[in-house]
Scaffold this motif. Structure first.
Motif: not given
Length: 253
Positions: A13-16, A42-44, A48-49, A71-73
């Protein structure tokens, strides 16, 4: 051949901004302790949206805190779950998807200002939600599909204003729903599918003027539903199917 390290890089997992996501520097310690988040699923903080959406679904009260996220999403999905009392400040968000979500959630009378939004998807949501005069005003929209949706939603009394819309798909919708007394005004429409719809809805004794229509689909509709007078003009039609149905019905009447 893809190496194992490449596969790992693709699934980690990577952030925006493309940085690896870790629980070590996450501010949601309590949520993690209560197992209401799950790294990689499950990660804010994930880009990934779907994973962000799961986070807010599990923790809807946290959505209020993410309405200003860069991050717009994250903002879109926060707006999906946040208190509606906080959403008006997003009416002018720079991201169309955020404004569309706000238009979907706020009361219809609070989104009227978005009727002229520069983005089509936002105006589409507005068109699907407003009523009355606000909905009628959407016939002035430059996008034909928004006008189609407006034609599907307004009351039939309003539809005469769109009889001469420049787009045939709008006029087809008008022809499907307009009150019968206005159909004769569309008999000579430039679009053949509009005329077919008109022919399918007119009373049989109104169909005779269409026996010489250039489109065989229109003449076929007349042959299926027209009076004996109309049939007499179609029994020698150049199209064999039109001739056949016209002759069969003429002999039966």
């Amino acid at each position: 051949m893809v190496s194992a390290s490449s596969n790992t890089a693709e699934t980690d997992p990577v952030d925006w901004e493309g940085h690896p996501v870790s629980c070590r520097d996450c501010p949601h310690d309590l949520i993690r302790a209560e197992e209401r988040c799950d790294l990689g699923r499950i990660c804010v903080r994930d880009r990934r949206a779907r994973r962000i959406d799961r986070f807010f679904a599990q923790n809807p009260k946290e959505a209020d805190n993410y309405l200003d996220h860069p991050y717009f999403e994250a903002r879109v999905l926060a707006a999906k779950y946040a208190s509606i009392f906080l959403l008006p400040r997003l009416l002018h968000d720079p991201e169309p998807d955020v404004r569309a979500m706000v238009a979907h959630r706020l009361p219809a009378n609070r989104v009227l200002q978005l009727r002229h939004d520069p983005d089509r998807k936002v105006r589409m949501v507005v068109t699907q939600r407003v009523e009355g005069e606000a909905l009628v005003s959407m016939f002035q929209d430059p996008d034909y599909w928004i006008r189609v949706v407006a034609a599907r939603r307004v009351t039939p009394d309003v539809l005469p204003i769109a009889i001469n819309d420049k787009d045939p798909q709008v006029r087809r919708e008008v022809a499907r729903r307009i009150k019968p007394e206005f159909l004769t005004g569309m008999m000579r429409d430039a679009d053949s599918l509009v005329r077919v719809t008109v022919a399918e809805r007119l009373e049989p004794d109104q169909l005779t003027p269409l026996v010489d229509d250039e489109d065989l689909r229109v003449r076929f509709a007349v042959a299926e539903r027209g009076t004996r007078e109309a049939l007499s003009k179609l029994i020698d039609d150049p199209d064999p199917e039109v001739r056949r149905i016209a002759r069969e019905r003429y002999e039966q009447t």
